[in-house]
Write a protein that holds these residues in place. Sequence first.
Motif, mmCIF file in Angstrom:
data_model
loop_
_atom_site.group_PDB
_atom_site.id
_atom_site.type_symbol
_atom_site.label_atom_id
_atom_site.label_comp_id
_atom_site.label_asym_id
_atom_site.label_seq_id
_atom_site.Cartn_x
_atom_site.Cartn_y
_atom_site.Cartn_z
ATOM 1 N N PRO A 320 0.813 -1.228 0.000
ATOM 2 C CA PRO A 320 0.000 0.000 0.000
ATOM 3 C C PRO A 320 0.843 1.273 0.000
ATOM 4 N N PHE A 321 2.143 1.132 0.141
ATOM 5 C CA PHE A 321 3.047 2.284 0.128
ATOM 6 C C PHE A 321 3.993 2.172 -1.065
ATOM 7 N N GLY A 322 4.591 3.291 -1.413
ATOM 8 C CA GLY A 322 5.588 3.300 -2.478
ATOM 9 C C GLY A 322 6.989 3.272 -1.888
ATOM 10 N N MET A 323 7.795 4.244 -2.271
ATOM 11 C CA MET A 323 9.161 4.326 -1.758
ATOM 12 C C MET A 323 9.160 4.483 -0.237
ATOM 13 N N MET A 324 10.101 3.798 0.412
ATOM 14 C CA MET A 324 10.320 3.994 1.840
ATOM 15 C C MET A 324 11.659 4.712 2.018
ATOM 16 N N SER A 325 11.642 5.782 2.783
ATOM 17 C CA SER A 325 12.848 6.568 3.019
ATOM 18 C C SER A 325 13.118 6.675 4.515
ATOM 19 N N GLY A 326 14.378 6.888 4.841
ATOM 20 C CA GLY A 326 14.753 7.200 6.210
ATOM 21 C C GLY A 326 15.763 8.324 6.195
ATOM 22 N N ILE A 327 15.849 9.063 7.284
ATOM 23 C CA ILE A 327 16.817 10.154 7.383
ATOM 24 C C ILE A 327 18.124 9.586 7.922
ATOM 25 N N ASN A 328 19.182 9.766 7.148
ATOM 26 C CA ASN A 328 20.504 9.255 7.498
ATOM 27 C C ASN A 328 20.868 9.655 8.925
ATOM 28 N N VAL A 329 21.376 8.696 9.689
ATOM 29 C CA VAL A 329 21.741 8.956 11.081
ATOM 30 C C VAL A 329 22.779 10.072 11.186
ATOM 31 N N ASN A 330 23.524 10.307 10.098
ATOM 32 C CA ASN A 330 24.548 11.359 10.095
ATOM 33 C C ASN A 330 24.037 12.704 9.594
ATOM 34 N N CYS A 331 22.756 12.785 9.247
ATOM 35 C CA CYS A 331 22.195 14.047 8.747
ATOM 36 C C CYS A 331 22.106 15.069 9.881
ATOM 37 N N ALA A 332 22.691 16.241 9.664
ATOM 38 C CA ALA A 332 22.715 17.283 10.699
ATOM 39 C C ALA A 332 21.423 18.085 10.748
ATOM 40 N N HIS A 333 20.625 18.011 9.685
ATOM 41 C CA HIS A 333 19.417 18.852 9.617
ATOM 42 C C HIS A 333 18.200 18.017 9.219
ATOM 43 N N PRO A 334 17.730 17.146 10.103
ATOM 44 C CA PRO A 334 16.549 16.346 9.767
ATOM 45 C C PRO A 334 15.320 17.207 9.504
ATOM 46 N N GLU A 335 15.259 18.358 10.157
ATOM 47 C CA GLU A 335 14.098 19.230 9.939
ATOM 48 C C GLU A 335 14.073 19.751 8.507
ATOM 49 N N ALA A 336 15.244 19.946 7.910
ATOM 50 C CA ALA A 336 15.301 20.419 6.523
ATOM 51 C C ALA A 336 14.840 19.330 5.559
ATOM 52 N N VAL A 337 15.158 18.084 5.878
ATOM 53 C CA VAL A 337 14.658 16.970 5.066
ATOM 54 C C VAL A 337 13.135 16.958 5.093
ATOM 55 N N LEU A 338 12.558 17.123 6.275
ATOM 56 C CA LEU A 338 11.099 17.141 6.393
ATOM 57 C C LEU A 338 10.499 18.333 5.663
ATOM 58 N N MET A 339 11.179 19.466 5.726
ATOM 59 C CA MET A 339 10.704 20.641 4.981
ATOM 60 C C MET A 339 10.676 20.356 3.478
ATOM 61 N N TYR A 340 11.668 19.589 3.005
ATOM 62 C CA TYR A 340 11.705 19.232 1.580
ATOM 63 C C TYR A 340 10.555 18.283 1.237
ATOM 64 N N PHE A 341 10.280 17.315 2.101
ATOM 65 C CA PHE A 341 9.127 16.433 1.887
ATOM 66 C C PHE A 341 7.831 17.246 1.860
ATOM 67 N N GLU A 342 7.754 18.233 2.703
ATOM 68 C CA GLU A 342 6.578 19.097 2.730
ATOM 69 C C GLU A 342 6.441 19.871 1.424
ATOM 70 N N TRP A 343 7.553 20.422 0.941
ATOM 71 C CA TRP A 343 7.529 21.188 -0.310
ATOM 72 C C TRP A 343 7.076 20.291 -1.468
ATOM 73 N N LEU A 344 7.617 19.078 -1.535
ATOM 74 C CA LEU A 344 7.222 18.148 -2.598
ATOM 75 C C LEU A 344 5.755 17.749 -2.492
#
Length: 507
Positions: A320-344
Amino acid sequence: KKSADTNEIMSRENVAEYKYPEQIELKIPVYDRGTAGQASVTDNYWTRYVQQEFGDKHNIKMTFVSIPRKEENTTFNQLLAGKVENQPDIIFNYDYPTIVSFADQGAFQTLDEDMIKKYAPTYYEKTKDLEEYTKVDGERLFLAATRPKAYNFVTLVRKDWLDKCGLSVPKTDDEYLNMLREFKEKKLGGENTIPLTSSLKNAYYGNYAFRPYPMPEEENALYSDITVCALTYEPTKEQLKYDNALYNEGLISPEWYLDTDGSKAQEAFISGKAGVFATYLTKNPDVIGNLKKNVPDADVAILTAHPMEGKVPAGREDNPFGMMSGINVNCAHPEAVLMYFEWLSQPDNLYTMQNGVEGVTYNKVDDVPVLVDGYTGEERLNYNSNKDMWCLVTEGKDLGTDELNLKAQEKTYAPEGYESLIKDSYDDYQKNKEYMYTDYIFNKPISSLSTLGESLKSKWQVIQVDLINCKPEEFDAKYEAACKDYLDAGYQQVLDEKKQVYSEMKK
């Protein structure tokens, strides 16, 4: 890892307008399919568009990282082993057991639900029904993409060949085998006619034609897997024996085992030698259009379900889902990743990323965006309508209703004159969807899949050639020996672990 900028300085009200005081960088993975004639996947009109419309607005440098499509698991495993310097901030995969195996290796940051709601409220609302699939051992680690149903994966059959044989599209397995034999006997593709194209199978090996119905849940849990082949499962044995018979009768590609990616099968069909070919309908490559260039009188139809006597038309249903993504444990800005998901996830942004510029890359026809065929200007879309850029949030185009989605898929995927193939595929699915199975979803990682998956896949690829190409009278003994070898090589460990985790889930 959360940066100092994260929750403390951004209120939900100003997230959409927030601009980092000092520029940060986000590294976004994107598939590189090696498609001839395509722009660089890391530097093109649309990567620059994302930079301008999202990155510049927030003072984020958007860097796109190439991930070879055919080597993605190897690439990400090297990344997790610390052998890749240019680590993307997102790690993704379509295969659920694989993304869980990445989680098992400590690849991802734990995601706080309030944080997702804060930085990606639109994305959260669109995907909240998929939340159960985003957790491992009770911890949320994944960001799921929605999956509107697409009907463009089809098995094409040469309708003009059927007409020459006086046959209709087969509805049973007996009719199907008779069709293949007629194709061969009449040499409708020339001296080297290939009735049915085939190629070397990866870990996934469809055996649904021989599965029991209804299928016991524990059986589905143990044997439905695209990470390793369920070699010891009785339906797999029956399917292998069936394919062995096809090979020995000369009904499949004689050198199928040399075709590791399906390209030789596609070429055989396009050149006019082959009668049956399974493919995604797309405008690039346009399989039907290329066939008709080589064989102007060629015609095609959809090969619909044709079950064996006493069997149902079972098949594999998409998750029921498509691509599964995770935020790299080394990512310094997880909030920016979420902001990008929001923009998309914003409807206007997603629509533009999927269709491009009105009047340039697409035109509106009957309220549906229709891509301009053959447009080669700077604004041209990347592979499959830029899908490898927006697959983070959805698997397909969704215009809100089945009617509009079908119309869009007809205009997006099917070549001119063959729009009805999408509706035929849709009708066949609706008729048989009750018999479709999704792979069983474990709520814990099956660690043996991540440690043994690649070695078992390599062993399976040797085994399948031996079993399908051997003489029929040799099959049973060879199969028995292969199963023992496969179990000893680690498959028994996989089955034992699956059984244990399944039992724990059922307590």
